[in-house]
Design a protein around this motif. Sequence first.
Motif, PDB file in Angstrom:
ATOM      1  N   PHE A   1       1.571  -8.745   2.494  1.00  0.00           N
ATOM      2  CA  PHE A   1       2.991  -8.792   2.848  1.00  0.00           C
ATOM      3  C   PHE A   1       3.749  -9.761   1.949  1.00  0.00           C
ATOM      4  N   ASP A   2       4.824  -9.276   1.341  1.00  0.00           N
ATOM      5  CA  ASP A   2       5.741 -10.081   0.524  1.00  0.00           C
ATOM      6  C   ASP A   2       5.062 -10.678  -0.713  1.00  0.00           C
ATOM      7  N   LYS A   3       3.971 -10.070  -1.174  1.00  0.00           N
ATOM      8  CA  LYS A   3       3.272 -10.582  -2.345  1.00  0.00           C
ATOM      9  C   LYS A   3       3.261  -9.529  -3.449  1.00  0.00           C
ATOM     10  N   SER A   4       3.230 -10.006  -4.693  1.00  0.00           N
ATOM     11  CA  SER A   4       3.124  -9.099  -5.836  1.00  0.00           C
ATOM     12  C   SER A   4       1.920  -9.433  -6.713  1.00  0.00           C
ATOM     13  N   ARG A   5       1.159 -10.448  -6.321  1.00  0.00           N
ATOM     14  CA  ARG A   5      -0.012 -10.848  -7.101  1.00  0.00           C
ATOM     15  C   ARG A   5      -1.145  -9.841  -6.905  1.00  0.00           C
ATOM     16  N   VAL A   6      -1.875  -9.552  -7.993  1.00  0.00           N
ATOM     17  CA  VAL A   6      -3.065  -8.717  -7.903  1.00  0.00           C
ATOM     18  C   VAL A   6      -4.140  -9.505  -7.144  1.00  0.00           C
ATOM     19  N   ASP A   7      -4.487  -9.037  -5.955  1.00  0.00           N
ATOM     20  CA  ASP A   7      -5.393  -9.759  -5.062  1.00  0.00           C
ATOM     21  C   ASP A   7      -6.701  -8.987  -4.937  1.00  0.00           C
ATOM     22  N   HIS A   8      -7.744  -9.481  -5.591  1.00  0.00           N
ATOM     23  CA  HIS A   8      -9.042  -8.805  -5.588  1.00  0.00           C
ATOM     24  C   HIS A   8      -9.660  -8.748  -4.198  1.00  0.00           C
ATOM     25  N   ASP A   9      -9.339  -9.700  -3.343  1.00  0.00           N
ATOM     26  CA  ASP A   9      -9.997  -9.833  -2.046  1.00  0.00           C
ATOM     27  C   ASP A   9      -9.316  -9.051  -0.932  1.00  0.00           C
ATOM     28  N   TYR A  10      -8.220  -8.374  -1.232  1.00  0.00           N
ATOM     29  CA  TYR A  10      -7.469  -7.679  -0.187  1.00  0.00           C
ATOM     30  C   TYR A  10      -7.912  -6.217  -0.088  1.00  0.00           C
ATOM     31  N   LEU A  11      -8.238  -5.801   1.132  1.00  0.00           N
ATOM     32  CA  LEU A  11      -8.675  -4.435   1.406  1.00  0.00           C
ATOM     33  C   LEU A  11      -9.759  -4.016   0.405  1.00  0.00           C
TER      34      LEU A  11
ATOM     35  N   ARG B   1       8.179  -5.933  -9.194  1.00  0.00           N
ATOM     36  CA  ARG B   1       7.263  -7.032  -9.511  1.00  0.00           C
ATOM     37  C   ARG B   1       5.804  -6.605  -9.314  1.00  0.00           C
ATOM     38  N   ARG B   2       5.556  -5.796  -8.304  1.00  0.00           N
ATOM     39  CA  ARG B   2       4.198  -5.322  -8.072  1.00  0.00           C
ATOM     40  C   ARG B   2       3.715  -4.425  -9.205  1.00  0.00           C
ATOM     41  N   ALA B   3       4.572  -3.531  -9.663  1.00  0.00           N
ATOM     42  CA  ALA B   3       4.191  -2.665 -10.775  1.00  0.00           C
ATOM     43  C   ALA B   3       3.939  -3.482 -12.038  1.00  0.00           C
ATOM     44  N   SER B   4       4.804  -4.451 -12.292  1.00  0.00           N
ATOM     45  CA  SER B   4       4.646  -5.303 -13.479  1.00  0.00           C
ATOM     46  C   SER B   4       3.388  -6.149 -13.386  1.00  0.00           C
ATOM     47  N   SER B   5       3.028  -6.564 -12.178  1.00  0.00           N
ATOM     48  CA  SER B   5       1.834  -7.382 -11.988  1.00  0.00           C
ATOM     49  C   SER B   5       0.571  -6.612 -12.386  1.00  0.00           C
TER      50      SER B   5
ATOM     51  N   TYR C   1       1.801  -0.255   8.135  1.00  0.00           N
ATOM     52  CA  TYR C   1       2.633  -0.945   7.152  1.00  0.00           C
ATOM     53  C   TYR C   1       1.825  -1.538   5.997  1.00  0.00           C
ATOM     54  N   LYS C   2       0.604  -1.965   6.247  1.00  0.00           N
ATOM     55  CA  LYS C   2      -0.189  -2.550   5.160  1.00  0.00           C
ATOM     56  C   LYS C   2      -0.485  -1.533   4.072  1.00  0.00           C
ATOM     57  N   ARG C   3      -0.462  -0.247   4.420  1.00  0.00           N
ATOM     58  CA  ARG C   3      -0.710   0.796   3.417  1.00  0.00           C
ATOM     59  C   ARG C   3       0.572   1.274   2.735  1.00  0.00           C
ATOM     60  N   LEU C   4       1.705   0.687   3.130  1.00  0.00           N
ATOM     61  CA  LEU C   4       2.978   0.993   2.466  1.00  0.00           C
ATOM     62  C   LEU C   4       3.236   0.037   1.306  1.00  0.00           C
ATOM     63  N   ARG C   5       2.491  -1.045   1.244  1.00  0.00           N
ATOM     64  CA  ARG C   5       2.664  -2.072   0.194  1.00  0.00           C
ATOM     65  C   ARG C   5       1.625  -1.811  -0.884  1.00  0.00           C
ATOM     66  N   TYR C   6       1.947  -0.921  -1.791  1.00  0.00           N
ATOM     67  CA  TYR C   6       0.912  -0.433  -2.695  1.00  0.00           C
ATOM     68  C   TYR C   6       1.472  -0.041  -4.060  1.00  0.00           C
ATOM     69  N   SER C   7       0.553   0.164  -4.994  1.00  0.00           N
ATOM     70  CA  SER C   7       0.869   0.751  -6.291  1.00  0.00           C
ATOM     71  C   SER C   7      -0.003   1.977  -6.497  1.00  0.00           C
ATOM     72  N   ALA C   8       0.604   3.075  -6.876  1.00  0.00           N
ATOM     73  CA  ALA C   8      -0.130   4.282  -7.248  1.00  0.00           C
ATOM     74  C   ALA C   8      -0.312   4.270  -8.764  1.00  0.00           C
ATOM     75  N   ILE C   9      -1.551   4.472  -9.202  1.00  0.00           N
ATOM     76  CA  ILE C   9      -1.873   4.414 -10.629  1.00  0.00           C
ATOM     77  C   ILE C   9      -2.397   5.777 -11.057  1.00  0.00           C
ATOM     78  N   HIS C  10      -1.765   6.352 -12.071  1.00  0.00           N
ATOM     79  CA  HIS C  10      -2.076   7.715 -12.501  1.00  0.00           C
ATOM     80  C   HIS C  10      -2.410   7.690 -13.993  1.00  0.00           C
ATOM     81  N   VAL C  11      -3.684   7.931 -14.308  1.00  0.00           N
ATOM     82  CA  VAL C  11      -4.147   7.965 -15.691  1.00  0.00           C
ATOM     83  C   VAL C  11      -4.235   9.425 -16.127  1.00  0.00           C
ATOM     84  N   ILE C  12      -3.556   9.759 -17.210  1.00  0.00           N
ATOM     85  CA  ILE C  12      -3.562  11.121 -17.734  1.00  0.00           C
ATOM     86  C   ILE C  12      -4.208  11.116 -19.108  1.00  0.00           C
TER      87      ILE C  12
END
Length: 199
Positions: free
Chosen positions: A43-53, A98-102, A179-190
């Motif tokens: 929640f309210d974070k944009s840092r890449v957190d290895h330990d989350y979920l 900020r999350r995408a840039s992170s 709500y925890k699954r709404l705070r996310y980044s989708a990554i698509h490699v083509i």
Amino acid sequence: MMKNIWSKILFFCTLILVSNSAFSQQDTLFVPCEFKTQMFFRFDKSRVDHDYLDNQRILNELVTVVSQRGGVVIDSILIVSQSSPEGPFTYNTNLSHRRASSIKNYMEQRCPEIAHLLRVEGDGESWRRLREFILQDQTLSSEDKGSLVQIIDSDVRIQIKKRRLESHPKYKYLLNTHYKRLRYSAIHVIGRMPVVLTT
């Protein structure tokens, strides 16, 4: 891990080749392939957190895909981030950027050779995703689903919509469950995978 990841991608690629029969004794074709994943934020974070979920596994897979490509040509990597709809709309839009840039910065540090392929989009609040989660929820009653979706679909100012949602009897359930699954980044490699075909 690498074998498992690309075996899934290769299955997608081979579907494209089924109808093509004009090959010499040994031809190499580059066929389209893609890899999709998601990473989550506190929640309210944009840092890449290895330990989350499940982020550690997701990040490991992502780095494996883009750094040990086995001949795969990667054409683009799109990172689209969203936020949950608590708080001010403008703040949440900036947070999604900020999350995408992170994640972009993380990938540039780990795999600098693909830095020029990275594109980012901050997509603001994830109302559509919340709507999907509500409709798929097996715990909510049909009545609750209907009233929640009606709030989400209503053509009113965003702050009014939020106040109505926050006053709903199931709001705390949504907070704790979805709500925890709404705070996310989708990554698509083509990319394109080499496939050697023989007759």
